[in-house]
Design an enzyme around this catalytic site. Structure first.
Site, PDB file in Angstrom:
ATOM      1  N   ASP A 517      19.135 -23.748  54.403  1.00 13.59           N
ATOM      2  CA  ASP A 517      18.394 -22.583  53.918  1.00 13.59           C
ATOM      3  C   ASP A 517      17.470 -22.800  52.717  1.00 13.59           C
ATOM      4  O   ASP A 517      16.296 -23.066  52.872  1.00 13.59           O
ATOM      5  CB  ASP A 517      19.372 -21.433  53.616  1.00 13.59           C
ATOM      6  N   GLU A 749      33.619 -20.063  51.809  1.00 14.82           N
ATOM      7  CA  GLU A 749      32.354 -20.567  52.363  1.00 14.82           C
ATOM      8  C   GLU A 749      31.880 -21.802  51.596  1.00 14.82           C
ATOM      9  O   GLU A 749      31.404 -22.775  52.169  1.00 14.82           O
ATOM     10  CB  GLU A 749      31.299 -19.462  52.281  1.00 14.82           C
TER      11      GLU A 749
END
Ligand SMILES: *[C@@H]1O[C@H](CO)[C@@H](O)[C@H](O)[C@H]1NC(C)=O
Ligand SMILES: *[C@@H]1O[C@H](CO)[C@@H](O)[C@H](O)[C@H]1NC(C)=O
Ligand SMILES: *[C@@H]1O[C@H](CO)[C@@H](O)[C@H](O)[C@H]1NC(C)=O
Length: 781
Positions: A517, A749
């Site tokens: 990202d 995460e």
């Protein structure tokens, strides 16, 4: 965007033809034809047809039985379904009876906002059983265990509420998706023994029925049966049909008994339960009776035992000196990954680049693991490769089923959507801006790594020869599409598509396709860009193509893939295209400015008062150069792809920067971006916090460890150092993740590089679950 549109314009409307002088009538005819051609280009299905055209699906030798129940509703705290598109859905919702006149806090779909202390499948094989513990912040501990047996299931829900006065409401429901099926509710539920809840008729199960047995005292119940329900908001549906009723025990919220129709779409029963309860629900088909009581317990225990044996066989953790917390981490990671495997049915929404038209892509059936039940309960292409590095070790047949399921969603061009948002239930969990997938956007082909391992396993690949013969042409298309569609402007260079070259509000325009990202790339996206990670992914993929072609390809194909591999792994060429002599690191190349910052600047618009302010990127003039003020995960890819010669100076520099605390090294794992980079810890826009700019991610740590493990075996001057780094890195990750699980109840995460604390989405048992691979001594296996 404008630029892409121009490229896509049909030849009839090119500039040169407009220059010709022509009579007026010709002009009209040509305009009309041109307009029709343009219309056809953008709207005519035939032009777009390759986008939504598919090859015949790959067939597994043994089709998995479709009527087997499983926890394939990944997004639910507890939901069961079969792998059939219009299959029946079973689910559960619950809440603690509120003490005052306030709306119940109903739990149904996994939601971080519910603030549960902990929930996870602690044992699950992704096939036949699961055991889950839910530690609700209300003081309630729930256990939801289930097994499948032929086309039946049995589930046991046990609850223990800390506060003896607190009553718990549990709602059990059955939802039929097939309009042909019938369903009815038994409203007489006044004895305490086995009760018939629901029954009906369906194609899958014949005449079926659902029984419940309750062990608890003083249970109130009520039922609801609706003619229609929004499948994306079942919780809301229940709440709308809930009323507060006065009983001898005081005020109780319950489903409104009045609301039962004939042959409902959804049938629900609510039980109001004391502090301790046990519910056994059994779904029985026409041909099979579900296992209950003793036979249920026996079957469950047998499956738990064989699950534990299978884990030990696959990962061999005993006698490795792990603490109990660490062993718990490993087992939880795998179980929750397997227990979260979902079945999704529906179509994606996709767009051709340069077109505004959104098309339905599919319909597809997808079996896939998911990164996170509350936050990402759907398929992600590159995540799934990582998931199956783990799943394969435990159950290779299951990985093959998942791989085939994914490959069958590929179009004839070789494109697979990056995110699989199939069906309303899945779509309802995705912000609108991310729903549409674009057919020029790729994602790292992490699956190739898994395919490689599968065909290396000779016994397995021989057994499934017929399946791999079908896999080969599909994977070839995928590979060739990737190579063509993401090629760079020079031979042997590659560039992720999908970066926005005009956006002014991002510090560094995102590269979502890379999977990393906001990891900083060349500051000014351009066609001259070269992405290091993509080239290395292609080297990995080429290696697999060579092996596949040797087994299944023609002579010409073998030659072609050999040639590609030679180019991709040409180290001298890699150095030329990606090595920064100044920084002594492998990096991207492109139009890049060393001096970039987000600044609050006035937005001057004529006649607009008062003046608005926005955050905007300002930079020194960019130049074509190595992007060498950035060092991080991307720079590790030549190591990961094992392209660096062992014991070389390149290896040494890479190891130095890995082990340096001012760069990537922390006591908790490798951080994603060097502390020396100007982008370290920086927001990407006013509102976008850093994501891949420092935090520790387990998937890239896993790949790095796997490579270090490989180089550790190569004798030479750097061998010992490599071994040391490998061992320390492995310990750091395992220790910290186990401590964080203990402290917070979750696997996360990513992990903070300063404190080691878990952050982001949780539970996240997607690629963070690779910690189990890290714990086993077979990182390369
Ligand atoms: C539930 O969570 C609370 C808070 O984290 C903890 O104190 C308690 O021990 C947990 N209970 C169980 C049974 O895990
Ligand atoms: C039940 O079994 C019979 C006999 O084997 C079979 O014909 C029928 O299709 C089965 N019904 C269902 C719903 O599976
Ligand atoms: C790029 O960003 C600009 C400015 O935010 C936006 O208007 C445009 O739609 C974006 N282009 C693409 C292809 O997303």
């Amino acid at each position: 965007m404008a630029k892409l549109k121009q490229q896509a314009r049909p030849p009839g409307s090119s500039k040169s033809s407009q220059k010709l002088l022509m009579p007026y009538s010709y002009f009209i005819i040509i305009s009309v034809v041109g307009a029709l051609a343009a219309y056809a280009y953008f709207h005519w299905p035939s032009k777009d047809s390759t986008l939504i055209k598919f090859l015949p699906p790959i067939q597994l030798a043994e089709q998995p039985k479709k009527t087997i129940w499983g926890s394939f509703r990944s997004q639910n705290y507890f939901g069961l379904r079969t792998k059939t598109p219009k299959g029946m859905l079973f689910g559960m919702a619950w809440y603690s009876q509120p003490s005052m006149m306030s709306m119940p806090n109903m739990r149904h779909v996994c939601d971080q906002g519910d603030g549960l202390n902990h929930y996870a499948w602690t044992k699950a094989d992704g096939r036949s059983f699961g055991q889950q513990i839910v530690n609700d912040s209300s003081g309630l501990i729930l256990n939801t265990d289930w097994i499948s047996h032929e086309d039946t299931f049995t589930a046991r829900i046990s609850g223990l509420q800390k506060n003896p006065k607190q009553r718990t409401a549990v709602i059990l429901y059955l939802l039929k998706q097939d309009p042909q099926a019938t369903l009815s509710i038994n409203k007489k539920l006044n004895d305490r023994h086995v009760k018939r809840l629901f029954n009906g008729q369906s194609d899958e199960f014949g005449s079926y029925y659902v029984d419940l047995s309750i062990s608890a005292h003083g249970v109130y119940s009520s039922t609801l049966g609706g003619a229609s329900v929004d499948i994306t908001n079942i919780r809301d549906y229940f709440l709308r049909h809930t009323t507060a009723d006065e009983t001898s025990d005081g005020l109780i919220y319950q489903l409104n008994q009045q609301d039962v129709v004939e042959n409902p779409v959804i049938a629900a029963i609510q039980l109001n339960l004391p502090e301790k309860f046990d519910l056994t629900i059994s779904f029985n088909s026409q041909n099979h009776t579900a296992l209950t009581e003793k036979s249920f317990l026996e079957a469950l225990n047998a499956r738990v035992t064989s699950f534990e044996e299978k884990i030990e066989e696959a990962f061999k953790l005993k006698n490795k000196g792990y603490t109990n917390n660490e062993l718990h981490l490993g087992q939880l990671a795998l179980s929750n990954m397997l227990g979260s495997i979902g079945y999704f049915y529906g179509h994606n929404k996709v767009q051709l680049p340069g077109s505004d038209k959104v098309q339905a892509y599919g319909t597809h059936s997808l079996v896939t693991a998911v990164p996170s039940r509350p936050f990402f309960p759907r398929g992600f292409l590159w995540d799934e490769g990582f998931h199956n590095m783990l799943i394969r070790k435990f159950d290779q047949e299951l990985s093959l089923e998942i791989l085939v399921s994914w490959l069958n969603t590929m179009n004839v061009n070789g494109w697979i959507p990056r995110e699989m948002i199939l069906g309303e239930e899945a779509e309802s969990r995705v912000p609108a801006e991310f729903v549409i997938q674009r057919s020029n956007v790729a994602n790292p082909p992490s699956w190739f790594y898994v395919i490689w391992k599968m065909i290396e396993d000779k016994e397995f690949s021989v057994k499934h020869k017929k399946v791999f013969e079908q896999i080969y042409p599909k994977v070839s298309r995928w590979y060739n599409w990737l190579r063509q569609s993401q090629k760079g402007d020079q031979k042997n260079t590659f560039r992720w598509r999908g970066r926005n070259a005009t956006i002014e509000t991002e510090l560094n325009p995102k590269t979502l396709s890379s999977g990393l990202d906001d990891y900083p790339r060349a500051s000014h996206p351009s066609t001259q860009e070269r992405h290091l990670d993509l080239r290395c992914w292609l080297a990995i993929a080429s290696r697999v193509m060579v092996e596949l072609a040797n087994l299944f390809g023609s002579e010409a194909e073998k030659k072609r893939y050999d040639e590609y591999l030679k180019h991709d792994s040409d180290f001298e060429d890699l150095v030329e295209k990606h090595w920064s002599h100044e920084a002594k690191a492998f990096v991207d190349y492109g139009l890049h400015s060393y001096d970039v910052e987000l600044k609050r600047v006035p937005l001057k618009k004529k006649g607009k008062q008062p003046e608005e302010w926005i955050w905007k990127r300002v930079s020194e003039k960019p130049q074509l150069r190595m992007v060498d003020d950035v060092f991080g995960y991307n720079s590790l890819y030549p190591l990961i792809a094992r392209l660096i010669p062992p014991n070389s100076e390149y290896m040494e520099h890479t190891l130095n920067r890995i082990r340096d605390e001012k760069e990537l090294w922390t006591n908790f794992g490798l951080r994603s971006l060097s502390k020396q980079s100007p982008y370290y810890g920086q927001k990407n826009t006013e509102h976008d916090p850093p994501y891949w700019r420092g935090y520790i991610w387990i998937n890239l740590n896993y790949l790095t460890l796997s490579a270090l493990n490989h180089y550790s075996g190569v004798p030479g001057r750097l061998q010992e150092r490599t071994q040391q780094i490998f061992t320390e890195l492995r310990q750091n990750i395992v220790r910290n993740m186990a401590e964080e699980l203990q402290r917070t109840g979750y696997i996360w995460e990513n992990y903070d590089d300063k404190t080691g604390r878990g952050r982001g989405t949780h539970p996240f048992t997607g690629w963070s679950s690779l910690v189990l691979m890290i714990m086993s001594d077979q990182l390369d296996g």
